[in-house]
Every structure is written in structure tokens, then in C-alpha cells.
Design a protein around this motif. Structure first.
Motif, PDB file in Angstrom:
ATOM      1  N   SER A 435     -12.461  11.300  38.853  1.00 34.11           N
ATOM      2  CA  SER A 435     -13.501  11.487  38.269  1.00 34.11           C
ATOM      3  C   SER A 435     -12.516  13.706  37.603  1.00 34.11           C
ATOM      4  O   SER A 435     -12.032  13.144  38.705  1.00 34.11           O
ATOM      5  CB  SER A 435     -14.764  13.111  39.638  1.00 34.11           C
ATOM      6  N   ASP A 436     -13.251  14.151  36.806  1.00 34.28           N
ATOM      7  CA  ASP A 436     -11.984  14.843  36.195  1.00 34.28           C
ATOM      8  C   ASP A 436     -12.679  16.336  37.364  1.00 34.28           C
ATOM      9  O   ASP A 436     -13.360  17.046  36.835  1.00 34.28           O
ATOM     10  CB  ASP A 436     -12.917  15.368  34.928  1.00 34.28           C
ATOM     11  N   GLU A 437     -12.063  16.148  38.177  1.00 38.21           N
ATOM     12  CA  GLU A 437     -12.075  17.845  38.776  1.00 38.21           C
ATOM     13  C   GLU A 437     -12.149  18.930  38.312  1.00 38.21           C
ATOM     14  O   GLU A 437     -12.359  20.153  38.529  1.00 38.21           O
ATOM     15  CB  GLU A 437     -11.099  17.270  40.036  1.00 38.21           C
ATOM     16  N   GLN A 438     -10.693  18.907  37.095  1.00 40.63           N
ATOM     17  CA  GLN A 438     -10.318  19.630  36.748  1.00 40.63           C
ATOM     18  C   GLN A 438     -11.897  20.741  35.364  1.00 40.63           C
ATOM     19  O   GLN A 438     -11.274  21.608  35.295  1.00 40.63           O
ATOM     20  CB  GLN A 438      -8.926  20.085  35.481  1.00 40.63           C
ATOM     21  N   ALA A 439     -12.805  19.578  35.025  1.00 41.49           N
ATOM     22  CA  ALA A 439     -13.382  19.557  34.421  1.00 41.49           C
ATOM     23  C   ALA A 439     -14.009  20.842  34.974  1.00 41.49           C
ATOM     24  O   ALA A 439     -14.694  21.957  34.452  1.00 41.49           O
ATOM     25  CB  ALA A 439     -14.204  18.622  33.497  1.00 41.49           C
ATOM     26  N   LEU A 451     -13.594  27.009  42.390  1.00 41.84           N
ATOM     27  CA  LEU A 451     -14.106  25.549  42.902  1.00 41.84           C
ATOM     28  C   LEU A 451     -12.636  24.935  43.415  1.00 41.84           C
ATOM     29  O   LEU A 451     -11.885  24.950  41.959  1.00 41.84           O
ATOM     30  CB  LEU A 451     -14.494  24.896  42.140  1.00 41.84           C
ATOM     31  N   ARG A 452     -12.155  24.830  44.965  1.00 45.69           N
ATOM     32  CA  ARG A 452     -10.549  23.620  44.624  1.00 45.69           C
ATOM     33  C   ARG A 452     -10.733  22.755  44.742  1.00 45.69           C
ATOM     34  O   ARG A 452     -11.359  21.966  45.276  1.00 45.69           O
ATOM     35  CB  ARG A 452     -10.152  24.349  45.806  1.00 45.69           C
ATOM     36  N   PRO A 453     -10.276  21.946  43.704  1.00 46.81           N
ATOM     37  CA  PRO A 453     -10.277  20.727  43.893  1.00 46.81           C
ATOM     38  C   PRO A 453      -9.341  19.721  44.887  1.00 46.81           C
ATOM     39  O   PRO A 453      -7.885  20.278  45.565  1.00 46.81           O
ATOM     40  CB  PRO A 453      -9.377  20.133  42.467  1.00 46.81           C
ATOM     41  N   LEU A 454      -9.630  18.536  45.679  1.00 48.74           N
ATOM     42  CA  LEU A 454      -9.209  18.046  46.682  1.00 48.74           C
ATOM     43  C   LEU A 454      -8.140  17.646  45.900  1.00 48.74           C
ATOM     44  O   LEU A 454      -7.217  17.148  47.073  1.00 48.74           O
ATOM     45  CB  LEU A 454      -9.896  17.013  46.481  1.00 48.74           C
ATOM     46  N   GLY A 455      -7.877  17.256  44.770  1.00 44.11           N
ATOM     47  CA  GLY A 455      -6.198  17.091  44.453  1.00 44.11           C
ATOM     48  C   GLY A 455      -5.003  17.685  44.555  1.00 44.11           C
ATOM     49  O   GLY A 455      -4.110  17.069  44.817  1.00 44.11           O
ATOM     50  N   ARG A 456      -5.919  19.102  44.766  1.00 44.75           N
ATOM     51  CA  ARG A 456      -4.272  19.718  45.402  1.00 44.75           C
ATOM     52  C   ARG A 456      -3.946  19.728  46.053  1.00 44.75           C
ATOM     53  O   ARG A 456      -2.963  20.241  46.865  1.00 44.75           O
ATOM     54  CB  ARG A 456      -5.270  21.267  45.627  1.00 44.75           C
ATOM     55  N   LEU A 490     -23.113  19.020  39.270  1.00 49.80           N
ATOM     56  CA  LEU A 490     -22.109  17.791  40.117  1.00 49.80           C
ATOM     57  C   LEU A 490     -23.147  16.749  38.571  1.00 49.80           C
ATOM     58  O   LEU A 490     -22.767  15.264  39.327  1.00 49.80           O
ATOM     59  CB  LEU A 490     -22.428  17.744  41.151  1.00 49.80           C
ATOM     60  N   THR A 491     -24.779  17.048  38.484  1.00 56.52           N
ATOM     61  CA  THR A 491     -25.087  16.127  37.787  1.00 56.52           C
ATOM     62  C   THR A 491     -24.653  14.512  37.296  1.00 56.52           C
ATOM     63  O   THR A 491     -24.287  13.769  38.053  1.00 56.52           O
ATOM     64  CB  THR A 491     -26.033  16.268  37.765  1.00 56.52           C
ATOM     65  N   PRO A 492     -23.837  15.192  36.400  1.00 54.30           N
ATOM     66  CA  PRO A 492     -23.348  13.891  34.990  1.00 54.30           C
ATOM     67  C   PRO A 492     -22.162  12.832  36.245  1.00 54.30           C
ATOM     68  O   PRO A 492     -22.666  11.895  36.331  1.00 54.30           O
ATOM     69  CB  PRO A 492     -22.329  14.875  34.353  1.00 54.30           C
ATOM     70  N   PHE A 493     -21.680  13.369  37.214  1.00 56.03           N
ATOM     71  CA  PHE A 493     -20.415  12.807  37.490  1.00 56.03           C
ATOM     72  C   PHE A 493     -20.761  12.321  39.082  1.00 56.03           C
ATOM     73  O   PHE A 493     -20.986  11.055  39.009  1.00 56.03           O
ATOM     74  CB  PHE A 493     -19.557  13.856  38.608  1.00 56.03           C
ATOM     75  N   LEU A 494     -22.367  12.145  39.414  1.00 58.18           N
ATOM     76  CA  LEU A 494     -23.101  11.689  40.368  1.00 58.18           C
ATOM     77  C   LEU A 494     -23.598  10.379  39.784  1.00 58.18           C
ATOM     78  O   LEU A 494     -23.896   9.386  40.696  1.00 58.18           O
ATOM     79  CB  LEU A 494     -24.167  12.675  41.019  1.00 58.18           C
ATOM     80  N   LYS A 495     -24.017  10.328  38.787  1.00 59.54           N
ATOM     81  CA  LYS A 495     -24.608   9.220  38.019  1.00 59.54           C
ATOM     82  C   LYS A 495     -23.771   8.448  38.106  1.00 59.54           C
ATOM     83  O   LYS A 495     -24.041   6.773  38.060  1.00 59.54           O
ATOM     84  CB  LYS A 495     -24.993   9.449  36.551  1.00 59.54           C
TER      85      LYS A 495
END
Ligand SMILES: Cc1ncc(COP(=O)(O)O)c(C=O)c1O
Length: 497
Positions: A435-439, A451-456, A490-495
Motif C-alpha cells: 500500500s502506498d503509505e506515503q500517499a 499519519l506515521r507510516p509503518l515503513g519508517r 483508507l477505503t480504497p486501500f481496503l478494497k
């Protein structure tokens, strides 16, 4: 040297005199000699007086500027001594040929490219916002709820009563009264085994991590670190030149079985009560396995218990330090979450054999101070204000966590998974890997939502995606508003789930 001119013109003594006269006419507090020196040096540094330029004779310059000849001679002498000027016998005073190159080197601003390799890594590791607050800044307590009146009263009294030797450097490893109050509290609340003498008061967890790495490792030693994990620990251990081995975290915490069999780790960094960032509590079998491994391989475990005061669902699990039959565990706690981060106080519980080396080294490397502050904190704890504040915050933060879950209900209905939230000050919202966390971070930024991305939190390759959502410092109305927005985003990511 007020206006830029070509080097050819600048080399002419008349122009130099004019330019110096203008510079000296500007208001200034320094002596004439100092100002003249600065003007000449500035001209050389900026290349306006190139190497080889002849300076006016001291007598002529003094008379043209209307100042004493000694003033000019003193300024010239200093520039001669520093290598900016040179004299040629019988010919006069000149700008030294090598001066410009040397000086330009010296004044070139330090850029990232001048950093060492380790420095560049440390800088990268240190980037990112600091001191954020509001929805959903992670790990931030609610400062508004802090009992400031009580705290101010204690601070003022202890400041007033401070004996004069507290104004000097200290080397006791922390104020005895604070170590005693802390020891009583920790034995009761965390099943930690210690005596007050084993406690070292430090200026924040990172200072403790730097000390541990400095005293217990050599560059090139191996350190295991949770993956994903705490960036502060990653930075301290990287900076110590350790070979970092990121060890995956699963539902039971750091999994030693997934670490390479060799080399043996010299240090193992873990957050077993509430893994940062996943929120997992390390299981008892895992704790015992880790302790056995540390004993067998003679590794040191750093148990970072940074926010376990805020436990909502069950009793705290016994600390690794309390379980340990041997003395391979260094227990680290901080006041940043239970009090406030600006306090800059944390503590390290050391095995008895390490107390003296740590105390002595700390006293030299980071000389202690702020004893009135430590005295105020000791009384804050001993008088029960600390425990009361924690109890209040536990209730408040539990409510805020529920509020965050409720506000994300539309996303939860679509399959969003949240971390268990048995304790702590943040939840992780898991997203499909890739998922594009940065978006999402960018969308949040545009709406004032952090929003802190887990990737960090990954040192190696990212194997899970998500967002780390701090709720403790955010009033419920703000959680509801920002949570509602986030559920939509979050909706588009959960689809994709
Ligand atoms: C895992 C962990 N340990 C320790 C700390 C506290 O560090 P300090 O005492 O330097 O504020 C934090 C702060 O966010 C943390 O997340």
C-alpha cells in the motif's frame, strides 16, 4: 568592503582605502582595530582582495582613515600572524597567495557530503518530525492533563531549598531520594528486582542507549534489534558502529528463532511489554527463550519498558529483568510518557557489577545536574501524585483508544485490522503490503492529520504496511473528526484486501 567589485579594481590601494573608510563609518561596538581587522579579513575571505594585492602602507592608511597608525599596525599584525598577509622586505604588505584557497576551504559550509559515512547514516536515521502533537502523533501524552499546579509548587520549593553543592556537577548516578522512590514504585508495579543503588538516572532513554553501546560493545559487534522497531534505538546502535541484525517480530514478540545462528549478538534490544510499533506483548515462553539465549551466548538484553504504565486489559506481564535468573538484562524506563517528554529524565536499572563503570562514565561523558528537578520528582512519586496521575491517564487513554476504534468503524467493517491495544498510547492500522503509505501520509498532511507510516520503523526490507496512530494526547472530539476522515481515506486501500 561594502560593495562587490572586480578583483582588479580591488587590488588598487585607493579603492581599498575608500572601501575601508565606508566600512568603518558604519555603526559598531567593537574597537577600531577589531573592525579594521574584520573588514580586511572579510575582503580576503570573499575573494575581493585576491592573493598578491598590495595593501596601503600603514602610515598612509592611518592618515587616510583618520585613525592612529598603531591601530592599523595592530590589525595588520594580527592578519600577518594568521597567515592572511605577508610582508616583502622593502616592498610592503600583501595579501598572502595561499590565503584565499585555505580560507575558502575553512569557511565552506559543512554539507552532508562532508559527513563521515557513519554521520550520513546517523543523519538519515535522525530525519523526521519531532515534537509533533495532535491527531495522530504517536507516543505523545496529554500535557493539558498534567497536574501543573502541584508540579510547579514542588519545583519552586526544591529550587529554593537546593543546597549550594547542587549547583556543581554531580556524579552520584542520580539523586538518592529519586532512586529510592523509583525503586519502590518499580518493584510494586513492574515486578522489577532492584536496589536503589542499581538505578542510574539519565537524560532520556537515548542517552542510556548511547552509554550501553559505548560501554558494552566494540565497533563491529552484532546487535539484534526488533524489526520493525524503535528508530531511537536503531540510531544509537548504528552510531556505535554495531553490525545491526533486524530480527522479525511476530504475535509473540521478537522471534530469536528467525535470527541468524551466528555471529552471537552482543546486545539484544527489545520492547517486550508493548512492542514499538506493533503493540505486541512478548509471550512468557518467548521471554524465557530469550533469557536462555542471552545466558548461553553471554549477550546483554536491553529491555525498553517505555509505556507499560498504560495497560488496559490485563495485569502487566513480569518484566524480563524480574524473570532473569542471571544478570544479563538492563532495564530501561523513561518519564517521557508518564510525565512529559520535555522533562528529559529516564532511568536504567543495571546489574550490580555494571553500576560503577556506568556511573563513573556517565558522570564524565554527560555530567549530571538538575538535582532540584530530581528532588521534585522524588517527592511527586513518594507523595502519590505520580501513581494518581498514571491512574487518571490510564482511564483517559483507554477511553481515547475506544473512541479511535469507534471512529474507524466504517473502515473496520471493510476489513481494516487494528493492533490489539492492550496497552500503550498508539494503535497500528494494518494495510495490505505494498500500500502506498506515503500517499496516505500526504493526504493526512493536507488536512492537518499526522499519519506515521509503518515503513519508517524498518531497518531492512519492509514486510508489513500500516499506519501508527497515536491517540493519547488527542481529545475525543479531535479523534472523532480525524478518525472519520481517515476511515474515508483508507477505503480504497481496503478494497484490495
Ligand atoms: C520505544 C521507546 N523507548 C523510549 C522512548 C523515550 O525516549 P526518551 O526518554 O529519550 O524521551 C520512546 C519515545 O518515544 C520510545 O518510543
Amino acid at each position: 568592503m561594502t560593495e562587490p567589485l572586480s578583483a582588479t579594481r580591488l587590488a588598487q590601494p585607493d579603492w581599498i582605502t575608500e572601501s575601508l573608510a565606508l566600512g568603518l563609518a558604519e555603526p559598531g561596538h567593537e574597537s577600531l582595530q577589531r573592525r579594521l581587522y574584520r573588514l580586511l579579513r572579510g575582503g580576503i575571505q570573499l575573494g575581493r582582495l585576491p592573493g598578491g594585492s598590495a595593501l596601503p602602507a600603514s602610515r598612509a592608511l592611518a592618515s587616510a582613515l583618520g585613525i592612529g597608525r598603531n591601530t592599523v599596525l595592530a590589525a595588520y599584525d594580527q592578519l600577518l600572524a594568521e597567515g592572511f598577509l605577508e610582508t616583502r622586505h622593502g616592498a610592503g604588505t600583501f595579501v598572502a597567495h595561499h590565503a584565499l584557497g585555505q580560507v575558502q576551504q575553512a569557511v565552506r559550509p559543512a554539507t552532508a557530503t562532508s559527513l563521515s559515512q557513519r554521520g550520513r547514516r546517523l543523519l538519515e536515521q535522525s530525519r523526521g518530525p519531532i515534537g509533533e502533537s495532535g491527531a495522530f502523533a504517536p507516543c505523545v501524552p496529554d500535557f493539558e492533563q498534567f497536574p501543573r499546579d502541584i508540579w510547579q509548587g514542588l519545583l519552586q520549593r526544591h529550587q529554593r531549598q537546593a543546597p549550594s553543592h547542587w549547583f556543581n556537577y554531580q556524579d552520584g548516578g542520580g539523586l538518592p531520594a529519586l532512586r529510592e522512590a523509583l525503586c519502590d514504585y518499580l518493584q510494586l508495579s513492574r515486578s522489577v528486582r532492584c536496589q536503589p543503588e542499581q538505578i542510574l538516572i539519565v537524560s532520556g532513554a537515548k542517552q542510556a542507549l548511547d552509554l550501553i553501546a559505548g560501554l558494552l560493545t566494540d565497533p563491529g559487534d552484532t546487535a539484534w534489534i526488533e524489526e520493525p522497531g524503535y528508530r531511537g534505538a536503531q540510531a544509537s546502535l548504528l552510531n556505535a558502529g554495531l553490525g545491526m541484525v533486524p530480527v522479525p517480530v511476530d504475535a509473540e514478540g521478537l522471534d530469536p528463532a528467525r535470527a541468524p545462528a551466528s555471529p552471537a549478538p552482543r546486545l539484544i534490544y527489545t520492547t517486550p511489554s508493548h512492542q514499538l510499533p506493533t503493540g505486541v506483548t512478548m509471550s512468557l515462553p518467548r521471554r524465557l527463550a530469550l533469557l536462555a539465549l542471552a545466558e548461553a551466548q553471554q549477550s546483554w538484553i536491553i529491555e525498553d519498558d517505555y509505556d507499560s504504565e498504560f495497560r488496559y486489559s490485563s495485569q502487566p506481564v513480569a518484566s524480563l529483568q524480574g524473570l532473569a535468573q542471571s544478570e544479563r538484562v538492563l532495564y530501561l524506563g523513561t518519564f517521557s510518557k508518564v510525565m512529559y517528554p520535555g522533562l528529559r529524565l529516564a532511568y536504567l536499572i543495571l546489574p550490580p557489577a555494571l553500576v560503577e563503570p556506568f556511573r563513573i562514565t556517565q558522570a564524565r561523558r554527560y555530567p549530571e545536574g538538575h538535582y532540584p528537578l530530581q528532588a521534585a520528582l522524588a517527592e511527586f512519586i513518594a507523595a502519590g501524585h505520580f501513581a494518581r496521575h498514571i491512574r487518571r491517564m490510564r482511564g483517559l487513554y483507554r477511553g481515547r483508544q475506544h473512541c479511535l476504534r469507534d471512529s474507524l468503524a466504517p473502515a473496520l467493517d471493510q476489513g481494516l485490522q487494528l493492533s490489539p491495544g492492550e496497552s500503550g498510547m498508539h494503535l497500528v492500522a494494518w494495510l495490505p503490503l505494498g500500500s502506498d503509505e506515503q500517499a496516505l501520509v500526504g493526504t493526512g498532511e493536507r488536512h492537518g492529520v499526522i499519519l506515521r507510516p509503518l515503513g519508517r520503523h524498518y531497518l531492512g526490507g519492509q514486510t508489513q504496511a500500516g499506519l501508527v496512530l497515536g491517540y493519547a494526547g488527542v481529545p475525543e472530539a479531535e479523534i472523532r473528526h480525524a478518525g472519520g476522515l481517515l476511515a474515508d481515506w483508507l477505503t480504497p486501500f481496503l478494497k484490495e484486501i
